[in-house]
Scaffold this motif. Structure first.
Motif, PDB file in Angstrom:
ATOM      1  N   VAL A   1     -16.087  -3.334 -33.306  1.00  0.00           N
ATOM      2  CA  VAL A   1     -17.529  -2.579 -33.311  1.00  0.00           C
ATOM      3  C   VAL A   1     -18.182  -2.692 -34.502  1.00  0.00           C
ATOM      4  N   ARG A   2     -19.519  -3.294 -34.751  1.00  0.00           N
ATOM      5  CA  ARG A   2     -20.115  -3.070 -35.743  1.00  0.00           C
ATOM      6  C   ARG A   2     -21.292  -2.194 -35.782  1.00  0.00           C
TER       7      ARG A   2
ATOM      8  N   LEU B   1     -17.218  -1.461 -39.752  1.00  0.00           N
ATOM      9  CA  LEU B   1     -16.211  -2.127 -38.876  1.00  0.00           C
ATOM     10  C   LEU B   1     -15.294  -1.100 -38.268  1.00  0.00           C
ATOM     11  N   ALA B   2     -15.249  -1.410 -36.969  1.00  0.00           N
ATOM     12  CA  ALA B   2     -14.109  -0.385 -36.367  1.00  0.00           C
ATOM     13  C   ALA B   2     -13.555  -1.315 -35.240  1.00  0.00           C
ATOM     14  N   SER B   3     -12.037  -1.091 -35.050  1.00  0.00           N
ATOM     15  CA  SER B   3     -11.396  -1.781 -34.198  1.00  0.00           C
ATOM     16  C   SER B   3     -10.121  -1.169 -33.524  1.00  0.00           C
TER      17      SER B   3
ATOM     18  N   GLN C   1     -16.936   5.761 -29.173  1.00  0.00           N
ATOM     19  CA  GLN C   1     -16.726   5.407 -27.680  1.00  0.00           C
ATOM     20  C   GLN C   1     -16.520   3.904 -27.590  1.00  0.00           C
ATOM     21  N   GLY C   2     -16.897   3.188 -28.321  1.00  0.00           N
ATOM     22  CA  GLY C   2     -16.420   1.680 -28.436  1.00  0.00           C
ATOM     23  C   GLY C   2     -14.876   1.578 -28.664  1.00  0.00           C
ATOM     24  N   LEU C   3     -14.468   2.581 -29.364  1.00  0.00           N
ATOM     25  CA  LEU C   3     -12.917   2.415 -29.518  1.00  0.00           C
ATOM     26  C   LEU C   3     -11.971   3.138 -28.339  1.00  0.00           C
ATOM     27  N   GLY C   4     -12.760   3.804 -27.353  1.00  0.00           N
ATOM     28  CA  GLY C   4     -11.904   4.243 -26.397  1.00  0.00           C
ATOM     29  C   GLY C   4     -11.720   5.750 -26.538  1.00  0.00           C
TER      30      GLY C   4
END
Length: 376
Positions: free
Chosen positions: A136-137, A115-117, A156-159
């Protein structure tokens, strides 16, 4: 077992994760080692639960004298029955953005879950409730493992871009190594700071490992984790002990019987104060030390002992009970179910000191309830 922050950081740093420069202090007399550090520092009590700042267990210190004062205040304190044995002093970090990243077991899919955010520094549960789109999973197959292209998609999902994205790949790789090599159930960095000069630094870390695997990891001590004083004491005598929140002390032999005894206590309207398994083949010494723990625990008002002896001899249990009562003077009522190998001798030994034994655990609970009543 949840590792204390400093130990989790030590493991991640071993595999290349950047952490703030810091020193762990276990004695106030060692405070001089901080003289070479750049103040202000942050004094962080090493306790295994969240909300330390709100509890006043994390503070900024601007001088060596302030640091010594914090160490004196923190070391030796008992918070939620956990003794503060160490304080981590860390230099500050110039933070541009805080991220969240974790790897945990995914039992449903028989693999792992990352998991990331981009919303770090807060509980991930709160992010999931308020802004689920910011999480992001990544589901990780145990056979395939964690590959760089997977991590880059998360970055990439974290920018993240450029060197920061590559640093994130390195951080995630290190987390995965700790997770798999140390039999972990959770590896979490929250927050993972993106500094003003573009580095990723783990500001706070949570690592939970399987207690049963500790024999494979000599670089992890039980004192690096979340055991209370009582739990550490129990381990030293070979007992399996977990502190709970009730008032009925429980001792039984075997994990299954101990759990069933806890259920029985609840069924009769009471609250168990502990899980204490003296194990199969329990000796009088282990019974003695276990019962002494329960009798000296101020939270406990009565004790239920449930023994079904196979390889455990009831006479050995009885001798341990007698020795405990000889060492600890108490008026706490004790209710004992004793059944199995040498039960007649065990009952005789206990009868000599005026302790009644019961055929079934239900009978013992009925007697307990009559004496102590049911608390609302």
């Amino acid at each position: 077992m949840r590792l204390l922050e400093y130990k989790g950081k030590e493991l991640l740093n071993k595999y290349g994760v950047k952490i703030p420069r810091g020193v762990v202090i276990g004695d106030v007399k060692d405070i001089g080692v901080l003289s070479g550090m750049k103040f202000p520092l942050f004094a962080k009590s090493q306790v295994p639960f969240a909300g330390r700042a709100k509890m006043g267990l994390v503070r900024r210190v601007d001088t060596l004298a302030d640091a010594e004062k914090a160490a004196r205040e923190y070391l030796g304190r008992v918070i939620q029955d956990f003794p503060i044995r160490k304080v981590l002093f860390e230099e500050g970090v110039n933070v541009a953005k805080e991220l969240y990243v974790s790897i945990t077991l995914d039992r449903e899919n028989r693999g792992y879950l990352m998991l990331a955010s981009s919303e770090g520094g807060v509980d991930i549960e709160e992010v999931a409730r308020k802004s689920p789109e910011k999480i992001v999973r990544l589901y990780i197959d145990d056979y395939e493992g964690l590959r760089d292209y997977m991590i880059r998609n998360v970055a990439q999902g974290l920018g993240l871009e450029g060197s920061a994205a590559q640093d994130f790949v390195n951080v995630a790789r290190a987390m995965y190594r700790v997770f798999t090599e140390y039999d972990a159930e959770l590896v979490e960095i929250n927050p993972l700071a993106l500094t003003v000069d573009g580095q990723l630094v783990a500001l706070d870390v949570k690592v939970m490992v399987d207690d049963n695997s500790l024999y494979r990891h000599p670089d992890i001590s039980v004192e690096d984790g979340d055991y209370t004083r009582e739990e550490l004491e129990a381990r030293s005598f070979g007992l399996h002990y977990v502190e709970l929140t009730g008032y009925v002390g429980i001792m039984a032999n075997g994990a299954g019987l101990t759990m069933a005894t806890m259920d029985l206590v609840k069924e009769f309207g009471h609250e168990p104060a502990d899980f204490l398994d003296v194990g199969g083949g329990a000796s009088k010494d282990s019974v003695r030390e276990g019962l002494k723990m329960l009798l000296t625990d101020d939270r406990i008002s009565t004790v239920l002992i449930n023994i079904f002896g196979g390889i455990t001899r009831c006479d050995e249990v009885a001798k341990g009970v007698v020795e405990a009562l000889n060492e600890v003077k108490t008026n706490k009522p004790i209710f004992i179910r004793l059944k199995g190998t040498n039960e007649e001798e065990g009952r005789r030994i206990l009868a000599e000191i005026g302790l009644k034994t019961y055929e079934t655990a239900e009978e013992a609970m009925e007697a307990l309830t009559k004496v102590v009543g049911v608390r609302g």
